[in-house]
Scaffold this active site. Structure first.
Site, PDB file in Angstrom:
ATOM      1  N   HIS A 172      36.744  -1.153  48.500  1.00 40.31           N
ATOM      2  CA  HIS A 172      35.895  -0.701  49.608  1.00 40.31           C
ATOM      3  C   HIS A 172      34.949  -1.828  50.045  1.00 40.31           C
ATOM      4  CE1 HIS A 172      36.983   3.454  50.188  1.00 40.31           C
ATOM      5  NE2 HIS A 172      36.917   3.703  48.885  1.00 40.31           N
ATOM      6  N   TRP A 228      23.026  -3.222  42.570  1.00 41.43           N
ATOM      7  CA  TRP A 228      22.649  -3.104  43.978  1.00 41.43           C
ATOM      8  C   TRP A 228      21.253  -3.677  44.225  1.00 41.43           C
ATOM      9  CZ3 TRP A 228      25.289  -2.776  48.166  1.00 41.43           C
ATOM     10  CH2 TRP A 228      26.470  -2.049  48.249  1.00 41.43           C
ATOM     11  N   CYS A 237       0.494   3.417   3.050  1.00 39.07           N
ATOM     12  CA  CYS A 237       1.198   2.887   4.228  1.00 39.07           C
ATOM     13  C   CYS A 237       2.688   3.192   4.154  1.00 39.07           C
ATOM     14  CB  CYS A 237       0.980   1.377   4.338  1.00 39.07           C
ATOM     15  SG  CYS A 237      -0.743   0.887   4.556  1.00 39.07           S
ATOM     16  N   CYS A 240       0.828  -1.211   0.000  1.00 39.30           N
ATOM     17  CA  CYS A 240       0.000   0.000   0.000  1.00 39.30           C
ATOM     18  C   CYS A 240       0.861   1.259   0.000  1.00 39.30           C
ATOM     19  CB  CYS A 240      -0.909  -0.022   1.224  1.00 39.30           C
ATOM     20  SG  CYS A 240      -1.753   1.529   1.563  1.00 39.30           S
ATOM     21  N   LYS A 268      26.775   2.931  53.925  1.00 42.31           N
ATOM     22  CA  LYS A 268      28.148   3.421  54.115  1.00 42.31           C
ATOM     23  C   LYS A 268      28.737   3.886  52.785  1.00 42.31           C
ATOM     24  CE  LYS A 268      29.242   0.571  58.164  1.00 42.31           C
ATOM     25  NZ  LYS A 268      30.036  -0.570  58.681  1.00 42.31           N
ATOM     26  N   VAL A 269      28.451   3.136  51.727  1.00 44.19           N
ATOM     27  CA  VAL A 269      28.910   3.528  50.391  1.00 44.19           C
ATOM     28  C   VAL A 269      28.277   4.857  49.992  1.00 44.19           C
ATOM     29  CG1 VAL A 269      28.859   2.926  47.942  1.00 44.19           C
ATOM     30  CG2 VAL A 269      29.353   1.158  49.645  1.00 44.19           C
TER      31      VAL A 269
END
Length: 525
Positions: free
Chosen positions: A364, A326, A91, A88, A392-393
């Protein structure tokens, strides 16, 4: 038949060039299955200008074989499905408009990812005939809007009441389609939006339900983690044991079933995929140095998606992978059983120490792990230790990012959880710090990283199952039923019991193996 096809093509060309004042009802073509090519009023010439005449294909082409799967598995909140015919001209001319909008929402470089999935179905292909009939497609292009789950095993009828699938009736140009979407969502997306501009990021502080979107980020982070391990050739004779222990943890407790299955595949075939001499050069020549393990997509073929949902930052270099990792670790910490707490602690500490690529972060974390003097005996103890370690991070990063101005302005680091998410978690706060009610904190962690994180799977499973009757996730049981002869029913029951017993035995073997630190062969599991 050939004359009818030629007539269709001629009418299609005429329809697309009809002046604005021409009535669309004057030209109408009937066919046995549906009416084709109702004329769409032209706008002024400026509306038809598309900057890129050959845009990248951002919309996802789907067909009857993957229609339900794609719409079922997408993390997007809404979906647009365009039914069209490749022959088409109208289209084809509409495609650049549709792609301009799809650019905003689809693919790894999407401006606003994970919000709307833009898809296309070619009704000119015989394979899609019944699918297009289910949606009563009577002209091309025809666009539908709904939450993705409503399309799964669904359909649309013109006079059907209470159908959440809606026809988009004003989408002739990219501008009009996006305006229609903005009205539905109360949003202000623009065609010229660029990544990390005009963002619509929901705060994870004020809305606890946002964590449900993180299950997709956990999958993304898991996939990226193993990609990093393979790319940097980090699987060596001295690190294989750590990787096996972490895989065992994922098989039993990863919040995503797809990742549990992928981890199990790696674990069962570990000796073959990761031989002892894998770190030799000859073993890493194939698949860009990734070896046979590089051929396995640990969280399924749809992952990685290339973008983040809950963990999306307001800048390109913030949040994302670290946030997803995390969330995964916190989820594992609340999903384990009491007897697994020490194993989970060791598996996570060793994994981070051996495979996390950020040297400072790794050191760490290793220092915090090394400071633990007595083993964990309860899930609660390990979950609270990990929560405390994360804070702490954050406390350290808050100071560093404030002085260097490297933080995300929309998602600044904070001590978790904030009052907005858990007012009962804090007993008091003074200059010396926060006094926590650890019982309330543990309740929050269990609910937030446990139940709420996987709630999307539960919600989907309430109204979706694939055609084989298999549930989306084993968090809930499918209630689909069908009639079978008595003999077949008995055979199915016997086979199901046998398979269930085998699965339970395999899972128990996995848990019992968790406490062996030596390398074992998993081919016999």
């Amino acid at each position: 038949m050939s004359q009818l096809l030629v007539l269709n093509l001629v009418l299609c060309l005429l329809l697309f060039s009809i002046p604005k004042t021409t009535s669309s009802s004057s030209l109408f073509l009937s066919s046995p299955s549906r009416s084709l090519l109702r004329s769409i009023e032209d706008n002024n010439k400026n509306d038809n200008v598309v900057a890129d005449l050959h845009p990248h294909d951002y919309a996802v082409d789907i067909n009857v074989t993957n229609f339900d799967v794609v719409l079922r598995d997408t993390p997007a909140t809404f979906a647009v499905v365009e039914f069209f015919a490749h022959w088409c001209p109208a289209c084809r001319n509409y495609k650049p408009h549709y792609e301009r909008v799809a650019r905003l929402f689809n693919g790894p470089d999407a401006v606003h990812p994970g919000i709307i999935l833009m898809t296309r179905v070619d009704c000119a292909l015989k394979i899609n005939s019944k699918l297009c009939d289910k949606f009563s497609v009577d002209h091309y292009p025809m666009l539908f809007w709904a939450p993705p789950s409503k399309f799964v095993s669904g359909g649309w009828k013109p006079k059907q009441e209470k159908n959440e699938i809606r026809v988009i009736d004003d989408a002739r140009t990219a501008d009009r389609l996006l305006n229609w979407i903005n009205k539905q969502m109360g949003s202000s997306f623009g065609l010229d939006d660029e990544k990390f501009e005009n963002e619509h990021l929901s705060s994870n502080v004020s809305d606890p339900g946002q964590i449900a979107r993180a299950v997709y980020d956990v999958e993304e982070a898991t996939s990226k983690t193993f990609d990093i391990i393979l790319e940097h050739k980090m699987i060596k004779s001295e690190t294989r044991g750590s990787l096996i222990k972490f895989l065992q943890l994922l098989v039993a407790h990863h919040p995503s079933k797809r990742c549990r299955m992928g981890s199990a595949e790696v674990l069962v075939n570990f000796d073959e995929l990761c031989p002892l001499d894998m770190d030799s050069t000859s073993k890493q020549e194939n698949n860009d140095g990734k070896g046979a393990l590089g051929n396995i997509q640990i969280c399924g073929k749809e992952v990685p998606r290339g973008y983040w949902m809950f963990c999306r930052g307001s800048k390109n270099d913030t949040r994302g992978f670290s946030c997803g990792l995390w969330v995964l670790l916190h989820s594992l910490s609340v999903r384990i059983e009491d007897g697994e707490s020490q194993f989970a602690f060791q598996a996570i500490c060793e994994f981070v120490h051996n495979f996390f690529i950020c040297e400072e972060c790794r050191q760490h974390f290793y220092e915090m792990c090394s400071s633990v003097s007595s083993p964990f005996n309860k899930t609660r103890d390990f979950a609270l230790w990990l929560w405390s370690a994360h804070n702490k991070v954050n406390e350290r990063l808050i100071k560093e990012e404030a002085s260097l101005r490297t933080g995300d302005p929309k998602f600044p680091k904070m001590i978790w959880p904030p009052k907005q998410l858990c007012s009962s978690c804090r007993q008091s706060q003074s200059q010396s710090g926060i006094q926590w009610d650890q019982d309330e904190v543990f309740k929050f962690l269990t609910d937030y990283y446990g139940k709420k994180l996987v709630s999307i799977y539960k919600d989907k499973n309430n109204h979706e199952s694939d055609k084989s009757g298999v549930a989306l996730d084993d968090l809930a049981v499918s209630t689909n039923a069908f009639v079978v002869p008595l003999g077949a029913a008995l055979a199915i029951a016997v086979a199901s019991c046998a398979f269930g017993a085998l699965a339970c035995y395999w899972r128990s073997q996995q848990k019992s193996r968790k406490y062996f630190h030596q390398l074992h062969s998993y081919k016999e599991i």
